[in-house]
Enzyme design. Sequence first.
Site, mmCIF file in Angstrom:
data_model
loop_
_atom_site.group_PDB
_atom_site.id
_atom_site.type_symbol
_atom_site.label_atom_id
_atom_site.label_comp_id
_atom_site.label_asym_id
_atom_site.label_seq_id
_atom_site.Cartn_x
_atom_site.Cartn_y
_atom_site.Cartn_z
ATOM 1 C CG ASN A 51 -8.189 -3.840 0.897
ATOM 2 O OD1 ASN A 51 -7.476 -2.877 1.109
ATOM 3 N ND2 ASN A 51 -7.736 -5.099 0.937
ATOM 4 C CG HIS B 185 -2.029 -1.011 1.167
ATOM 5 N ND1 HIS B 185 -3.284 -0.782 0.637
ATOM 6 C CD2 HIS B 185 -2.038 -2.294 1.584
ATOM 7 C CE1 HIS B 185 -4.017 -1.874 0.739
ATOM 8 N NE2 HIS B 185 -3.288 -2.804 1.302
HETATM 9 FE FE1 HDD Z 1 -2.800 -4.596 5.326
HETATM 10 C C1 HDD Z 1 -1.197 -1.640 5.147
HETATM 11 C C2 HDD Z 1 -5.694 -3.209 4.204
HETATM 12 C C3 HDD Z 1 -4.213 -7.695 5.074
HETATM 13 C C4 HDD Z 1 -0.205 -5.850 7.017
HETATM 14 N N1 HDD Z 1 -3.343 -2.803 4.764
HETATM 15 C C5 HDD Z 1 -2.539 -1.706 4.717
HETATM 16 C C6 HDD Z 1 -3.281 -0.584 4.212
HETATM 17 C C7 HDD Z 1 -4.542 -1.038 3.963
HETATM 18 C C8 HDD Z 1 -4.576 -2.415 4.316
HETATM 19 C C9 HDD Z 1 -5.709 -0.233 3.424
HETATM 20 C C10 HDD Z 1 -2.745 0.811 3.988
HETATM 21 C C11 HDD Z 1 -2.939 1.636 5.215
HETATM 22 C C12 HDD Z 1 -2.474 3.049 4.927
HETATM 23 O O1 HDD Z 1 -3.110 3.690 4.071
HETATM 24 O O2 HDD Z 1 -1.457 3.474 5.502
HETATM 25 N N2 HDD Z 1 -4.565 -5.306 4.707
HETATM 26 C C13 HDD Z 1 -5.666 -4.572 4.393
HETATM 27 C C14 HDD Z 1 -6.833 -5.424 4.264
HETATM 28 C C15 HDD Z 1 -6.407 -6.674 4.488
HETATM 29 C C16 HDD Z 1 -4.982 -6.600 4.775
HETATM 30 C C17 HDD Z 1 -8.223 -4.955 3.950
HETATM 31 C C18 HDD Z 1 -7.147 -7.965 4.470
HETATM 32 C C19 HDD Z 1 -8.408 -8.077 4.829
HETATM 33 N N3 HDD Z 1 -2.305 -6.413 5.915
HETATM 34 C C20 HDD Z 1 -3.017 -7.568 5.750
HETATM 35 C C21 HDD Z 1 -2.362 -8.665 6.409
HETATM 36 C C22 HDD Z 1 -1.234 -8.145 6.966
HETATM 37 C C23 HDD Z 1 -1.220 -6.745 6.645
HETATM 38 C C24 HDD Z 1 -2.856 -10.094 6.445
HETATM 39 C C25 HDD Z 1 -0.142 -8.797 7.767
HETATM 40 C C26 HDD Z 1 -0.321 -9.874 8.488
HETATM 41 N N4 HDD Z 1 -1.032 -3.903 5.888
HETATM 42 C C27 HDD Z 1 -0.108 -4.601 6.610
HETATM 43 C C28 HDD Z 1 1.111 -3.773 6.955
HETATM 44 C C29 HDD Z 1 0.764 -2.430 6.357
HETATM 45 C C30 HDD Z 1 -0.576 -2.643 5.718
HETATM 46 C C31 HDD Z 1 2.374 -4.397 6.427
HETATM 47 C C32 HDD Z 1 1.815 -1.848 5.449
HETATM 48 C C33 HDD Z 1 1.832 -0.360 5.774
HETATM 49 C C34 HDD Z 1 1.121 -0.269 7.030
HETATM 50 O O3 HDD Z 1 0.641 -1.480 7.410
HETATM 51 O O4 HDD Z 1 0.954 0.744 7.678
HETATM 52 O O5 HDD Z 1 1.232 -3.683 8.344
#
Ligand code: HDD
Length: 703
Positions: free
Chosen positions: A159, A86
Amino acid sequence: MAKTAKRTSGGVKIHDQMLIRGEGGELHQITDTGDEVLTTAQGGPVLDDQNTLKIGSNGPTLIEDFHFREKIFHFDHERIPERVVHARGYAAHGYFENYKPLAKFTRADLFARAGEKTPAFVRFSTVAGSKGSFDLARDVRGFAVKLYTQEGNWDLVGNNIPVFFIQDAIKFPDLIHAVKEEPDRAFPQAQSAHDNFWDFISLTPESMHMIMWVMSDRAIPRSFRFMEGFGVHTFRFVNAKDESTFVKFLWKPKLGLQSVLWNEAVKINGADPDFHRRDLWTAIQSGNYPEWELQVQLFDQEFADEFEFDVLDPTKIIPEEILAPIPVGRLVLDRMPENFFAETEQVAFMTQNVPPGIDFSNDPLLQGRNFSYLDTQLKRLGSPNFTHIPINAPKCPFAHFQQDGHMAMRNPVGRANYQPNSHGIGPRESIAKGFRSFAEAEEGQKARLRPESFADHYSQARQFFVSQTVGEQQHIAAALTFELSKVKLPEIRERVVAHLLNIDTDLAGKVGQKLGLAKMPKPADAAVPTRQDLDESPALSIVKNGPQRFEGRKLGILVTDGVDANLLAALKAAIVKEGAVCEVVAPKVTGAKADDGSLVEADEMIDGGPSVLYDAVALLPGAAGMADLLQESTARDFLADAFSHCKFIAYVEAAMPLFAKAGIADALDDGVIPLAAKKDIATFVGRLTELRFWEREAKVKMG
Ligand code: HDD
């Protein structure tokens, strides 16, 4: 954040320096001409910001040049790690307005009173691309909502798609590694059309429902303003009596759903890689505030037990026709960040941020997410004190004993930095206000197991596919074919087609045939046979959930010298009345001279204003300008693309030679509307709500 002072004559003399108070009350040093004095980060006034300190004009630079050293030092350290996923996002401020008290279900204060407004910050994002990639990739869109409630920040990190690729968070690194650029070659950027992604997907049957969504038009939204948002997981509402109700969150755009065609997306990325950013920025800056309605699906354990799929499975939905979502509030975005880095780049969303009255379910993906988000902020923002950054700070009173750490902007004061303490100072827990977890009784042995109830990977994938219009189904087939055409290993393509056979045999046949498979593979092994009896869910189709008006959309009007000024003015007025906007496109930057001698200013020169930037087009050339226009290949493309993208096209008689040039003079249909007189404008505008003239699609075959 220090606001730079506007030039002013007013000011106060402090220590015989001229100082003025800025908008935020902060002081600024000003020069005798009223300009703000340039200083170093240490506050030292700068004499010369054009030249380094040297011996003479050609001598060596002196290391004592502390202004140069500090300026370059800071520049060298401007970048922070982009989000690991993202990375590319765009955000806006706004508010959530609660419709009615929900105390029956939740004790959360933000849902307690009708009309209550809670400040909000929302970041939309793509998933796979790097920070500098293009907007209209075929990809999921992040829909992260931060609500600054009176009981702490609530981050609903969703999402634009209500399910996900995987069922257990432990697979997330593998999924993201597979979709991002391949490690040995560092391409393709922001694209799933490559071997690694489809190799992983073809070996991960649980991803099939999500694949239908990502290969549909949902993954190429026309605008953040025209897409839905979903919390995905089942959460819990918990009321003051600690009673739990399961809840799923949905954001419904006021302006209806709309996507582009893939061929359009490819061209938009060339014409304007920041298409979605510009769209949101322009809408909000012009006061056309985008709005979504928050709806909730509420259900109890009995419903969960009876529902044919596991409500803890993040690859499954509860169809809206089975459990109707209830409107509970609206989200309005009405202010852009003052500074992209300070707010959009530094904002930290975390699924663990919930206020009392909202709690988690055992959805394994949510559980894993709750670990990851806090962890990743430390990496990105470099300190445990990231809540000291204004965009992340709660807007409600807060008090704790957390202290020190890098970049601590505030620390607890007084002698006690612990509790309990006998100093009688510092914050204490609150039985009445504190976050009480729902007291779910849990039992079982430690094990690494996947629930049997998660095992049906194809039935809802099929339900999504059969719920689409015929055109939307064709787009899914075209997308799969395009994506797999970029996959080099034949066995990967065959494995994917084997999965498709478990979803829809016609779909699998179309894709297999276009891929030139010598023979169709056997259907993939399915732990649970595909259900053929799931009802269609009209809520899953974009086309079936379009707008009530052309509001928020854009008409491109191609003009040349001699344009009919009256007709142009009448057309513009009718479009503005619809709540939409017009842009004038002309062969020259300066615009065109109308038939009454007036200058019609251009918003875009034709080379930079292709019709893919517009939702519909009108051709209003004057006879005087047609000869030049016919020399412009971009004019031919403007019309040819609009036609093949099934857009509505209005035209005056003088434009007919352009239809011939575009090779479509004999293909005119009801989506091409002559403007012989002002009265025809109403006919044209009346059709625009349909957004596209889909009947043409069979003719133009544009995926
Ligand atoms: Fe995630 C960012 C949405 C699964 C780990 N995720 C991130 C962002 C969104 C989502 C919208 C951007 C947030 C922003 O604008 O800063 N992610 C989802 C949705 C998921 C999902 C709807 C499934 C239903 N995500 C998911 C899983 C993991 C993560 C299974 C880890 C186990 N997501 C992250 C992260 C991020 C992230 C690596 C990367 C940047 C952040 O968190 O701030 O922690």
